[in-house]
Design an enzyme around this catalytic site. Structure first.
Site, PDB file in Angstrom:
ATOM      1  N   CYS A  65      51.119 -81.245  -8.980  1.00 34.62           N
ATOM      2  CA  CYS A  65      51.714 -82.508  -8.994  1.00 34.62           C
ATOM      3  C   CYS A  65      51.623 -82.953  -7.234  1.00 34.62           C
ATOM      4  CB  CYS A  65      53.592 -82.391  -8.993  1.00 34.62           C
ATOM      5  SG  CYS A  65      53.983 -83.555  -8.957  1.00 34.62           S
ATOM      6  N   CYS A 103      55.858 -83.561 -25.534  1.00 31.42           N
ATOM      7  CA  CYS A 103      56.404 -83.667 -23.143  1.00 31.42           C
ATOM      8  C   CYS A 103      54.782 -83.472 -23.274  1.00 31.42           C
ATOM      9  CB  CYS A 103      57.268 -82.708 -23.358  1.00 31.42           C
ATOM     10  SG  CYS A 103      57.447 -82.624 -21.605  1.00 31.42           S
ATOM     11  N   GLU A 121      49.438 -79.517 -19.146  1.00 29.86           N
ATOM     12  CA  GLU A 121      50.238 -79.162 -20.324  1.00 29.86           C
ATOM     13  C   GLU A 121      50.558 -79.935 -21.088  1.00 29.86           C
ATOM     14  OE1 GLU A 121      51.976 -75.385 -17.225  1.00 29.86           O
ATOM     15  OE2 GLU A 121      53.360 -76.538 -18.044  1.00 29.86           O
ATOM     16  N   GLY A 162      53.492 -83.626 -13.462  1.00 31.16           N
ATOM     17  CA  GLY A 162      52.749 -84.606 -12.478  1.00 31.16           C
ATOM     18  C   GLY A 162      53.509 -85.816 -12.432  1.00 31.16           C
ATOM     19  N   CYS A 202      60.230 -76.864  -8.693  1.00 32.36           N
ATOM     20  CA  CYS A 202      59.563 -77.489  -9.908  1.00 32.36           C
ATOM     21  C   CYS A 202      58.621 -76.056  -9.098  1.00 32.36           C
ATOM     22  CB  CYS A 202      59.379 -78.336 -10.174  1.00 32.36           C
ATOM     23  SG  CYS A 202      57.471 -78.687 -10.999  1.00 32.36           S
ATOM     24  N   CYS A 255      58.899 -77.219 -17.214  1.00 35.69           N
ATOM     25  CA  CYS A 255      57.437 -77.710 -16.680  1.00 35.69           C
ATOM     26  C   CYS A 255      56.528 -77.282 -15.684  1.00 35.69           C
ATOM     27  CB  CYS A 255      57.480 -78.877 -15.228  1.00 35.69           C
ATOM     28  SG  CYS A 255      56.894 -79.504 -14.653  1.00 35.69           S
ATOM     29  N   CYS A 295      58.817 -80.989  -5.393  1.00 44.01           N
ATOM     30  CA  CYS A 295      60.151 -80.960  -5.683  1.00 44.01           C
ATOM     31  C   CYS A 295      59.951 -79.033  -5.684  1.00 44.01           C
ATOM     32  CB  CYS A 295      60.306 -81.189  -7.175  1.00 44.01           C
ATOM     33  SG  CYS A 295      59.934 -82.962  -6.944  1.00 44.01           S
TER      34      CYS A 295
END
Ligand code: SF4
Length: 339
Positions: free
Chosen positions: A104, A97, A84, A159, A111, A331, A108
Site C-alpha cells: 500500500c 476480508c 492476504e 491496500g 499499519c 492488515c 499509515c
C-alpha cells in the site's frame, strides 16, 4: 488462469467448444467454486486441462484461530507479490476480508502494510479470486454453525481499494452481478481517498462505505494517515455525507484505537460530533501493534472507557473484537513476517 478473464469472456479460453461450456465454467468459478478443476464434474478433462491452472496465486500459508472460526491465507502471485485474506465465521454470516493491492502506498503509521510500501495494484480477477477461493474452501471445510458460503466481503485487507478504482469496481461488479453477493453485504473501506469516494457514489450498487477516520482533527490525522494532507477531514465528511444521501446507506466510521494517541476525551468528543453529523455508526477496534512501530494497544479498560465517552456524546458506537490476534490477522502482519 480463468479468474483473470472477465466472466462474460470465458468463451475465449475455450475456442472450438460449444458456448454452453463457458456457462458451465462460469458456474464453477463464481457460483459453486471448487478448489480443484478436477471437481468441475460436467467439464471434459481436456477442457479442464486447457485452463492452465485455476488460481492466479499459490497458497503459501494458511493459519486458523478462534477454534477454526478465523482462517487467514497468505497467497503468492507468480510475480512474487503477497496477497492476504482473512475469513471469519459468525452465526449468521461469513465475512471475508480481502486485499485490493499488494502492499500500500498510503503509509499509515500504525499499519504493517503501510510500513512495507507499495508493490502493485491487484487485477480485478486477483481480487475476485480471493472470494472464490474462500468460497471453495468453505464448501469443502464448512465452519460449524456458520453459513456455508461467503455472505459478506470487506475491502479491509492490504491496500487502499479506491486508489485501485478500476479493478475494485470490476471486482465488486463480479461479486454482486455474477457471484450473487448482496451489494449491501460488500463494504469498501477507505482511508479517505476522496476522488474514489465521489466516484463510488455514482455506481449502481448499494455497497457500504467505511471511512477509516482514526483521528478527529487534521493535525493528529495527518500524523497517522499522511494522505489527510491532501484530503482533509472536512472534505471527507462532505463526501461521506453525499455518499450516505445518494445511496440511502449509513456510512461507517472506523477507528483504530492507539494508546495515548487517539484515545483521549477530546478525540472521543470530536469523533462523536463527526458521527452525529453523518449519522454514522462508529466501529472502534484496538490496535494490533506492529514490529516497526512504537504505537501500542490500549488496555481493555481504556478501550471501553473511550467507547463509553463516544456513546455518552450521542454517537452510535461498537467496540469490535480483534479476531485472530494469535495469527497475525491484522492488515499486513502475516506478510510482514513472511516478507
Ligand atoms: S491502513 Fe489501509 S490505507 Fe493505510 S497503509 Fe494500511 S492498508 Fe494502506
Amino acid at each position: 488462469m480463468p479468474y483473470l478473464t472477465a466472466p462474460e469472456a470465458l468463451g475465449e479460453l475455450l475456442p472450438g467448444e460449444p458456448s454452453y461450456r463457458a456457462d458451465q465454467l462460469r458456474r464453477w468459478l463464481y457460483e459453486a467454486p471448487v478448489l480443484d478443476p478436477a471437481d468441475m464434474t460436467n467439464l471434459p478433462a481436456a477442457v479442464r486441462e486447457r485452463l492452465g491452472g485455476l488460481w492466479p496465486f499459490t497458497v503459501e500459508e494458511q493459519q486458523s484461530a478462534d477454534g477454526g472460526r478465523t482462517i487467514k491465507w497468505l497467497f503468492r502471485a507468480p510475480d512474487g507479490v503477497a496477497i492476504e485474506a482473512v475469513l471469519m465465521g459468525y452465526r449468521s454470516r461469513v465475512t471475508l476480508c480481502i486485499s485490493s493491492q499488494a502492499g500500500c502506498a498510503m503509509g499509515c503509521t500504525f499499519c504493517a502494510t503501510g510500513q512495507f510500501g507499495f508493490d502493485r495494484h491487484l487485477d480485478a480477477g486477483e481480487i475476485t479470486a480471493q472470494v472464490a477461493y474462500a468460497g471453495a474452501h468453505l464448501r469443502e471445510h464448512p465452519i460449524e454453525g456458520s453459513p456455508d458460503r461467503v455472505t459478506n466481503v470487506v475491502f479491509m485487507g492490504m491496500g487502499e481499494p479506491l486508489a485501485n478504482y478500476t479493478h475494485t469496481r470490476e471486482a465488486i461488479r463480479r461479486m454482486v452481478e455474477v457471484m450473487g453477493i448482496s451489494g449491501r453485504s460488500v463494504t469498501v473501506s477507505t482511508v479517505g481517498f476522496l476522488p474514489g469516494m465521489e466516484r463510488l457514489a455514482t455506481e449502481p450498487w448499494p455497497v457500504t462505505l467505511a471511512l477509516s477516520l482514526h483521528a478527529a482533527d487534521d493535525d493528529l490525522r495527518q500524523r497517522l494517515v499522511p494522505i489527510n494532507r491532501r484530503y482533509p477531514i472536512d472534505d471527507l465528511i462532505t463526501a461521506a455525507a453525499t455518499y450516505a444521501e445518494t445511496k440511502g446507506r449509513r456510512v461507517t466510521l472506523e477507528w483504530t484505537l492507539m494508546d495515548g494517541v487517539n484515545d483521549t476525551p477530546e478525540q472521543a468528543r470530536g469523533l462523536a460530533a463527526i458521527a452525529r453529523e453523518l449519522r454514522a455508526h462508529v466501529n472502534v477496534i484496538a490496535l494490533n501493534p506492529t514490529p516497526l512501530s512504537d504505537l501500542q494497544r490500549p488496555s481493555a479498560r481504556a478501550a471501553e472507557a473511550f467507547v463509553e465517552r463516544v456513546a455518552a456524546a450521542g454517537a452510535n458506537v461498537t467496540l469490535r473484537d480483534t479476531r485472530g490476534r494469535d495469527i497475525d490477522a491484522a492488515c499486513g502482519q502475516l506478510r510482514a513476517r513472511k516478507g
